[in-house]
Design a protein around this motif. Structure first.
Motif, PDB file in Angstrom:
ATOM      1  N   ASN A 151      54.179  44.363   3.131  1.00 35.25           N
ATOM      2  CA  ASN A 151      53.108  43.367   3.179  1.00 35.25           C
ATOM      3  C   ASN A 151      51.972  43.794   2.237  1.00 35.25           C
ATOM      4  OD1 ASN A 151      51.683  41.137   4.189  1.00 35.25           O
ATOM      5  ND2 ASN A 151      50.662  42.390   5.719  1.00 35.25           N
ATOM      6  N   GLN A 179      40.340  41.209   3.422  1.00 31.86           N
ATOM      7  CA  GLN A 179      41.470  40.523   2.787  1.00 31.86           C
ATOM      8  C   GLN A 179      41.076  39.216   2.113  1.00 31.86           C
ATOM      9  OE1 GLN A 179      44.342  42.104   6.272  1.00 31.86           O
ATOM     10  NE2 GLN A 179      45.182  40.397   5.109  1.00 31.86           N
ATOM     11  N   GLU A 245      49.092  41.206  11.563  1.00 30.96           N
ATOM     12  CA  GLU A 245      48.749  41.894  10.313  1.00 30.96           C
ATOM     13  C   GLU A 245      48.413  43.368  10.583  1.00 30.96           C
ATOM     14  OE1 GLU A 245      49.113  40.145   7.646  1.00 30.96           O
ATOM     15  OE2 GLU A 245      48.026  41.193   6.069  1.00 30.96           O
ATOM     16  N   ARG A 270      39.267  38.880   7.154  1.00 32.72           N
ATOM     17  CA  ARG A 270      39.341  37.972   5.987  1.00 32.72           C
ATOM     18  C   ARG A 270      37.928  37.815   5.410  1.00 32.72           C
ATOM     19  NH1 ARG A 270      44.206  36.835   4.002  1.00 32.72           N
ATOM     20  NH2 ARG A 270      44.956  36.163   6.032  1.00 32.72           N
TER      21      ARG A 270
END
Ligand code: 2RA
Length: 373
Positions: A151, A179, A245, A270
């Protein structure tokens, strides 16, 4: 040019020479050629040493017939199916998990070595999970004919962490990710761009809920606004409050480094960045560390660029790392409370090393193996 020869003759002769050289090389299929990672893959294939014979572009039936450019040549996309996988030596898959789960074994059964960028096989004990700078050897043992690509969040840190592990012996990782929205695909990029438009030129971000109201329904794949915000969530909800994740970072780091009991805690976040994941890494080792030695290791590690001079304002940022291949590392510090621990900040383009580049590197190593005398 010889007497009577034209430029067109020369071009035809060059094309014939290229075709003859390529006929001896492995055939590559790029499955998922029209997606975000597929697009970067085609760019990368056009930029790196050309080790391939035919490059076949494969995508869903919806995209069949589209023409894409790879190695400077227009190539027609064919629909994924049995026929598209005939005669393929190496197949790169960048498609959703369920499509990989179905089609990668079919490609392997037809004789291709599959390099798969989905999560379908990463934890399969008969499928190696490979980062060439860290565990290249693992790609040679592939009982199912499949090699998995990690990933992007793991990939954005693991080259640097692997280099430090080789010297100091890693015992624990505590990481927080920052991210980029392209990790969530085109929908993620579209959502951030729409949200930025909605908040541009306003004084929003000073009252609870004011950004949420401005963003309205344009949340895209995220559970909260990402413009003027950070969102401590990526992936799906798993047991005990962890996100998928975060569990991927843990499981994949353990498998790649060959440390099944490595202690890992990750918090995935994020941020309003289009492309390039960053991670703040606290790494604890078996042995005492020094910043000087860590700098030497990182400066010499293949695939890593050390960028660590805060006095000069030099540290990696996603805006500077985007579009580049290496893992950028800076802010290297020894823990004030633990002589065996380092803190560092890493940035890596999640579509390049985080996906397409690593896939291409693995595929090239397989091609070299297939063509070795
Ligand atoms: C993300 N790591 O950034 C995921 C994509 N594979 O959402």
């Amino acid at each position: 040019m010889g007497v009577g020869r034209t430029t067109a003759d020369d071009a035809r002769a060059a094309e014939a020479r290229r075709a003859s050289a390529r006929s001896a090389r492995p055939t590559l299929a790029v499955v998922g050629a029209t997606g975000a990672v597929g697009t970067v893959l085609l760019e990368i294939l056009s930029q790196r040493a050309d080790v391939w014979g035919e490059i076949r572009l494969v995508a869903s039936a919806r995209s069949a017939g589209r023409k894409l450019t790879v190695r400077g040549e227009e190539t027609e996309v064919v629909a994924l199916g049995e026929e598209a996988l005939e005669g393929v030596d190496v197949a790169m898959f960048d498609v959703p998990d369920d499509i990989s789960a179905r089609w990668a074994p079919i490609a392997a059964a037809k004789g291709a070595v599959v390099v798969d960028n989905s999560a379908a096989f990463r934890m399969d004990p008969d499928v190696p999970l490979v980062v060439p700078e860290v565990n290249a050897h693992a790609a040679r043992v592939r009982p199912r004919g499949i090699v998995a690509n990690p990933n992007c969040t793991t990939l954005s840190m693991i080259v640097a962490v692997g280099a430090l592990h080789a010297e100091f012996g890693l015992s624990e990782l505590v990481v927080a990710s920052y991210q980029a929205v392209s990790g969530a695909g085109k929908a993620g990029v579209d959502a951030l761009r729409a949200q930025l438009t909605a908040v541009a030129g306003t004084e929003l971000g000073t009252q609870p809920g004011d950004v949420r109201r401005a963003v309205g329904d344009a949340m895209g794949p995220f559970p909260a606004p990402v413009a003027l915000n950070v969102v401590p969530w990526a992936g799906s909800l798993m047991a005990d409050g962890w996100s998928s994740e975060e569990l991927k970072v843990r499981a994949e780091a353990r498998k790649i480094l060959g440390l099944p009991d490595l202690r890992v805690s990750a918090t995935c976040v994020r941020v309003p960045v289009i492309t390039t994941h960053s991670l703040s890494v606290h790494a604890r080792f078996e042995n005492e560390v020094t910043v000087e030695r860590a700098h030497e290791i990182l400066a010499n590690a293949p695939g890593v660029v050390l960028c660590d001079s805060p006095a000069d304002g030099e540290f990696p940022t996603p805006a500077d790392a985007v579009g580049t291949d290496p893992t950028w590392v800076g802010r290297v510090r020894r823990s004030l409370d633990d002589p065996r621990a380092l803190d560092l900040f890493v940035c890596g383009d999640n579509l390049r090393k985080g996906a397409a580049l690593n896939t291409a590197q693995i595929a090239e190593s397989v091609a070299a193996e297939l063509t070795a005398p």
